[in-house]
Enzyme design. Structure first.
Site, short mmCIF file in Angstrom:
data_model
loop_
_atom_site.label_atom_id
_atom_site.label_comp_id
_atom_site.label_asym_id
_atom_site.label_seq_id
_atom_site.Cartn_x
_atom_site.Cartn_y
_atom_site.Cartn_z
N GLN A 197 0.86 -1.17 0.07
CA GLN A 197 -0.13 0.01 -0.03
C GLN A 197 0.90 1.37 0.04
O GLN A 197 1.99 1.31 0.85
CB GLN A 197 -0.73 0.00 1.27
CG GLN A 197 -2.11 0.75 1.20
CD GLN A 197 -3.03 0.50 2.58
OE1 GLN A 197 -3.22 -0.68 2.63
NE2 GLN A 197 -3.60 1.43 3.03
N HIS B 26 0.56 -3.70 11.27
CA HIS B 26 1.64 -4.54 11.69
C HIS B 26 2.04 -4.30 12.89
O HIS B 26 3.20 -4.59 13.66
CB HIS B 26 2.54 -4.36 10.66
CG HIS B 26 2.43 -4.78 9.24
ND1 HIS B 26 1.98 -5.99 8.91
CD2 HIS B 26 2.55 -3.94 8.20
CE1 HIS B 26 1.65 -6.01 7.49
NE2 HIS B 26 1.94 -4.93 7.02
N SER C 285 4.07 -6.69 2.43
CA SER C 285 2.79 -6.71 3.00
C SER C 285 1.41 -6.97 2.13
O SER C 285 1.22 -8.08 1.67
CB SER C 285 2.46 -5.13 3.64
OG SER C 285 1.47 -5.22 4.52
N LEU C 286 0.56 -6.06 1.65
CA LEU C 286 -0.48 -6.26 0.84
C LEU C 286 -0.09 -6.97 -0.38
O LEU C 286 -0.92 -7.96 -1.05
CB LEU C 286 -1.05 -5.05 0.41
CG LEU C 286 -2.25 -5.15 -0.61
CD1 LEU C 286 -3.49 -5.57 -0.31
CD2 LEU C 286 -2.61 -3.60 -1.06
N ARG D 296 -9.76 -7.45 4.28
CA ARG D 296 -8.50 -7.19 5.17
C ARG D 296 -8.27 -5.56 5.48
O ARG D 296 -8.16 -5.22 6.50
CB ARG D 296 -7.52 -7.71 4.30
CG ARG D 296 -5.98 -7.37 5.09
CD ARG D 296 -5.01 -7.95 4.25
NE ARG D 296 -3.52 -8.00 4.68
CZ ARG D 296 -2.80 -7.13 4.56
NH1 ARG D 296 -3.11 -5.91 3.72
NH2 ARG D 296 -1.58 -7.02 5.04
N GLN E 209 0.36 -12.11 9.65
CA GLN E 209 0.98 -10.84 9.01
C GLN E 209 0.09 -9.50 9.24
O GLN E 209 0.73 -8.44 9.52
CB GLN E 209 0.81 -11.11 7.28
CG GLN E 209 1.72 -10.29 6.49
CD GLN E 209 0.80 -9.67 5.30
OE1 GLN E 209 -0.16 -9.17 5.41
NE2 GLN E 209 1.29 -9.87 4.18
#
Length: 305
Positions: free
Chosen positions: A10, A195, A89-90, A114, A244
């Site tokens: 992102q 996170h 991440s994403l 999410r 995650q």
């Protein structure tokens, strides 16, 4: 030549991403229609018309995944195949798509969920994140260990680590990190403490959604954010995706693992040059080629040599 497909997270999203593919070929227009159905969001409008929603987490996530998966299909159709994949991440959802473990529909649907879960778990304004430039992980850890509600979120590359947590805790840590020798500490324009353990509830809720998802065997290994290590067994994936959400992203370790595996070329799939920047500071012997337009796909063979 050993190629990895890597995907950004992102922050790189922009109106117009993947538009050239969609306008040129019905296959990609069909993917837009499928993404609209899976996410409940008008993906044509979100991706190709001026709007502010594209920068709101619950919309950013499925939009970026849609665009990156379209570009991935273009690469695959053109005959390019990675031997390993990873996503920041994403971007991990895109890596699961190219690895064959997750369907396009599920990747888009899950990232909308999410995004919603991550945004709603902590009320707006109560959490934040900050990038710390020029300090090592041990020094940062020593500075923030006694600050309640502050953690390391992203180990991006040597000299760039992101902290996360309660807003007051992160704001308390920032001048202390500067005093400890950081070249720069910058609060990020994010809607929450991503996170961090504060999002554990969001991870647990996502796990319930993942129970209904059927994963396929991995065709190639992918590297998980939580461990920075290779995953070849689909039975590990759901727990890793749950963790995650509230665990640090070990991207620096991921890049070292790609180097160890013999990867010499990374194709950065999607907008921006985030991955290239981190690779340059971590494993500079690996070349990175960005692909975000049909022209990039057409010129790739020449760039690969």
């Amino acid at each position: 030549m050993k190629i990895a497909f890597c995907y950004p997270g992102q922050g790189v999203q922009q109106v117009g991403m993947a538009e050239g593919f969609v306008r040129a070929d019905e296959h990609y227009a069909d993917m837009i229609a499928e993404a609209t159905k899976a996410s409940g969001v008008d993906m044509n409008k979100l991706l190709f018309e001026p709007n502010d929603d594209i920068n709101i987490t619950e919309y950013t996530q499925p939009a970026l995944v849609t665009a990156c998966c379209i570009i991935t299909d273009a690469l695959l159709i053109a005959g390019y195949r990675p031997e390993v994949t990873a996503g920041l991440s994403l971007g991990e959802y895109c890596s699961l798509y190219v690895a064959g473990a997750m369907s396009f529909e599920d990747a888009v649907r899950l990232t909308r969920i999410r995004g919603k879960l991550m945004s709603s778990e902590v009320p707006a304004g109560e959490g934040t994140m900050a990038a710390v430039i020029g300090l090592d992980a041990e020094t940062i850890g020593n500075v923030i260990k006694d600050i309640d509600g502050c953690w390391c979120a992203n180990f991006n590359c040597p000299g760039q680590i992101v902290i996360t947590g309660k807003k007051e805790a992160v704001l308390e840590a920032m001048p202390k990190l500067t005093k400890a020798g950081a070249k720069k500490v910058v609060e990020l324009n994010v809607s929450g403490p991503f996170h961090s353990p504060l999002l554990k509830g969001a991870g647990e809720k996502l796990a319930k959604e993942l129970e209904n998802v059927e994963l396929s065997d991995l065709k190639i290994p992918y590297l998980a954010n939580v461990s920075g290590a290779q995953v070849t067994d689909k039975s590990q994936i759901k727990d890793l995706l749950k963790q995650q959400v509230f665990s640090p992203v070990k991207w620096e370790q991921t890049l070292y693992e790609l180097e160890k595996m013999g990867v010499d070329t990374i194709i950065e799939v999607g907008p921006g040059k985030t991955i290239a920047g981190f690779v340059r500071k971590t494993v500079p012997s690996i070349r990175v080629i960005g692909v975000s337009t049909p022209e990039d796909v057409e010129s790739l063979a020449e760039k690969l040599g």
